[in-house]
Design an enzyme around this catalytic site. Structure first.
Site, PDB file in Angstrom:
ATOM      1  N   SER A   1     -13.128  -4.033   0.057  1.00 52.14           N
ATOM      2  CA  SER A   1     -13.939  -3.128  -0.775  1.00 52.14           C
ATOM      3  C   SER A   1     -15.438  -3.340  -0.554  1.00 52.14           C
ATOM      4  O   SER A   1     -16.183  -3.582  -1.506  1.00 52.14           O
ATOM      5  CB  SER A   1     -13.592  -3.284  -2.262  1.00 52.14           C
ATOM      6  OG  SER A   1     -12.300  -2.791  -2.522  1.00 52.14           O
ATOM      7  N   PRO A   2     -15.902  -3.216   0.692  1.00 53.80           N
ATOM      8  CA  PRO A   2     -17.336  -3.438   0.968  1.00 53.80           C
ATOM      9  C   PRO A   2     -18.248  -2.440   0.248  1.00 53.80           C
ATOM     10  O   PRO A   2     -19.422  -2.730   0.052  1.00 53.80           O
ATOM     11  CB  PRO A   2     -17.439  -3.275   2.483  1.00 53.80           C
ATOM     12  CG  PRO A   2     -16.236  -2.482   2.872  1.00 53.80           C
ATOM     13  CD  PRO A   2     -15.159  -2.886   1.917  1.00 53.80           C
TER      14      PRO A   2
ATOM     15  N   TYR B   1       0.847  -1.193   0.000  1.00 57.09           N
ATOM     16  CA  TYR B   1       0.000   0.000   0.000  1.00 57.09           C
ATOM     17  C   TYR B   1       0.889   1.251   0.000  1.00 57.09           C
ATOM     18  O   TYR B   1       1.199   1.854   1.019  1.00 57.09           O
ATOM     19  CB  TYR B   1      -0.967   0.003   1.193  1.00 57.09           C
ATOM     20  CG  TYR B   1      -2.040  -1.069   1.099  1.00 57.09           C
ATOM     21  CD1 TYR B   1      -2.233  -1.785  -0.083  1.00 57.09           C
ATOM     22  CD2 TYR B   1      -2.860  -1.371   2.183  1.00 57.09           C
ATOM     23  CE1 TYR B   1      -3.207  -2.771  -0.176  1.00 57.09           C
ATOM     24  CE2 TYR B   1      -3.843  -2.347   2.087  1.00 57.09           C
ATOM     25  CZ  TYR B   1      -4.008  -3.050   0.910  1.00 57.09           C
ATOM     26  OH  TYR B   1      -4.973  -4.015   0.820  1.00 57.09           O
TER      27      TYR B   1
ATOM     28  N   HIS C   1      -0.994 -12.156   0.316  1.00 56.65           N
ATOM     29  CA  HIS C   1      -1.877 -11.190  -0.354  1.00 56.65           C
ATOM     30  C   HIS C   1      -2.663 -11.786  -1.521  1.00 56.65           C
ATOM     31  O   HIS C   1      -3.872 -11.573  -1.618  1.00 56.65           O
ATOM     32  CB  HIS C   1      -1.029 -10.003  -0.847  1.00 56.65           C
ATOM     33  CG  HIS C   1      -1.778  -8.718  -0.938  1.00 56.65           C
ATOM     34  ND1 HIS C   1      -1.194  -7.497  -0.733  1.00 56.65           N
ATOM     35  CD2 HIS C   1      -3.069  -8.437  -1.229  1.00 56.65           C
ATOM     36  CE1 HIS C   1      -2.093  -6.530  -0.885  1.00 56.65           C
ATOM     37  NE2 HIS C   1      -3.240  -7.080  -1.193  1.00 56.65           N
TER      38      HIS C   1
ATOM     39  N   GLY D   1     -17.526  -1.306  -2.817  1.00 57.82           N
ATOM     40  CA  GLY D   1     -17.202  -1.383  -4.241  1.00 57.82           C
ATOM     41  C   GLY D   1     -15.889  -0.724  -4.601  1.00 57.82           C
ATOM     42  O   GLY D   1     -15.563  -0.597  -5.777  1.00 57.82           O
ATOM     43  N   GLY D   2     -15.125  -0.285  -3.590  1.00 60.39           N
ATOM     44  CA  GLY D   2     -13.813   0.311  -3.859  1.00 60.39           C
ATOM     45  C   GLY D   2     -13.821   1.824  -3.730  1.00 60.39           C
ATOM     46  O   GLY D   2     -14.875   2.457  -3.731  1.00 60.39           O
TER      47      GLY D   2
END
Ligand SMILES: NC(=O)c1ccc[n+]([C@@H]2O[C@H](COP(=O)([O-])OP(=O)(O)OC[C@H]3O[C@@H](n4cnc5c(N)ncnc54)[C@H](OP(=O)(O)O)[C@@H]3O)[C@@H](O)[C@H]2O)c1
Length: 285
Positions: free
Chosen positions: A207-208, A53, A127, A210-211
């Site tokens: 991504s709950p 990240y 990952h 949708g991102g």
């Protein structure tokens, strides 16, 4: 905040996904630190991160460094389970590449340990499967890290049911979490969620909303969530997270955020109880 379990560790039912604070479009450091502080103030005790990240090629671990700084500055920083990952790389051109080789995972873990300033990483997640490396070899490297005490718990991400079973076997029944994409608009991880529920393994939907780019407006898949949100007088985001929590006791969502307001709103989902009819309607939506 209500809690759930990852392995033997109790964590807040709503975690924080820290990715938006380090990749493209990230805010300045002051806002990121304020966002992390807001999470800790709200009782969040699970923060998801990864060495990958970051945005530029020369800043691997940007997100881990940020988190370490925020935790050191907060009196409840020591209560947080930091869940990091290894196996992805970002060459700096916006792409995400893979290296699931044992040598890379070992080096990556050592670097994450150094950046997080801990003797053992709370939760280390592989990952993403690397098609050039047999899955058993990548997970085998994670098992070694676990056996050596460099990580306290092991998880996998972006795994299918067969890989989840294989990982748990390689880890000698010590797989504690699976992190897969799951949202109202993306439900194809249902089989993995159900398997985790059956095995008692934590399921962390990524991504709950949708991102990052879609989260503000949400999409048409969220229309039923918005309707129910109106009746409760809360945000559709909160209803989305409460629905996920209602799916199974193993679910621990990790909504991303780069603003304190987002964190505070999402944290409230832990206290939002939906009726059985509402959950059924959202299941079918
Ligand atoms: N394992 C993997 O391969 C993988 C892949 C992707 C993501 N992840 C993890 O999953 C986490 C979550 O996914 P994501 O960040 O991609 O997307 P997301 O959680 O679907 O959406 C993130 C965005 O939602 C907004 N948001 C959050 N809470 C909100 C609320 N209550 N009301 C309104 N807006 C809200 C935030 O806006 P602001 O920025 O304005 O606060 C943020 O930018 C990541 O941060 C990362 O830790 C893992």
């Amino acid at each position: 905040m209500h809690t759930r379990r990852i392995g033997e560790v109790e964590v807040s039912a709503i975690g924080l996904g820290a990715m938006p604070m380090s990749i493209e479009g990230r805010p300045d450091e002051a806002r990121s630190l304020a966002t992390l502080r807001a999470a800790l103030d709200a009782g969040v005790t699970l923060i998801d991160t990864a060495d990958a990240y970051h945005r530029d090629a020369d800043e691997v671990g940007h997100n881990e460094t940020l988190i370490a700084k925020a935790l050191a500055a907060h009196d409840r920083g020591g209560d947080v389970l930091v869940a990091t990952k290894g196996g992805h790389l970002r060459p700096g051109d916006g792409s995400w590449t893979l290296d699931g080789s044992p040598g890379h995972l070992r080096r990556a873990c050592e670097e994450s340990l150094r950046r997080l300033g801990v003797e053992a990483i709370g939760l280390y997640q592989f990952h993403r499967p690397d098609p050039r490396v047999p899955y058993a070899e990548s997970v085998g490297a994670v098992r070694e890290l676990l056996d050596e005490g460099k990580i306290r718990m092991a998880g996998v991400s972006n795994a299918d049911p067969e890989q989840i079973r294989q990982a748990d076997e390689i880890l000698g029944g010590r797989l504690v979490s699976v992190q897969n994409q799951f949202s109202p608009a993306f439900r194809s991880s249902e089989p993995e969620l159900e398997l985790c529920d059956a095995l008692g393994i934590a399921f962390l939907p990524w991504s709950p909303f949708g991102g990052i780019s879609r989260a503000a407006g949400l999409g048409s898949a969220y229309a039923p969530f918005a309707r129910i949100a109106e009746t409760h007088g809360v945000s559709p985001h909160r209803v989305c997270l409460a629905w996920m929590l209602a799916r199974s006791p193993v679910v621990v969502p990790i909504p991303g955020a780069s603003r304190p307001e987002s964190v505070r709103d999402s944290a409230g989902a832990a206290d939002l109880v939906l009726t059985a009819d509402e959950v059924a309607e959202l299941d079918a939506a």
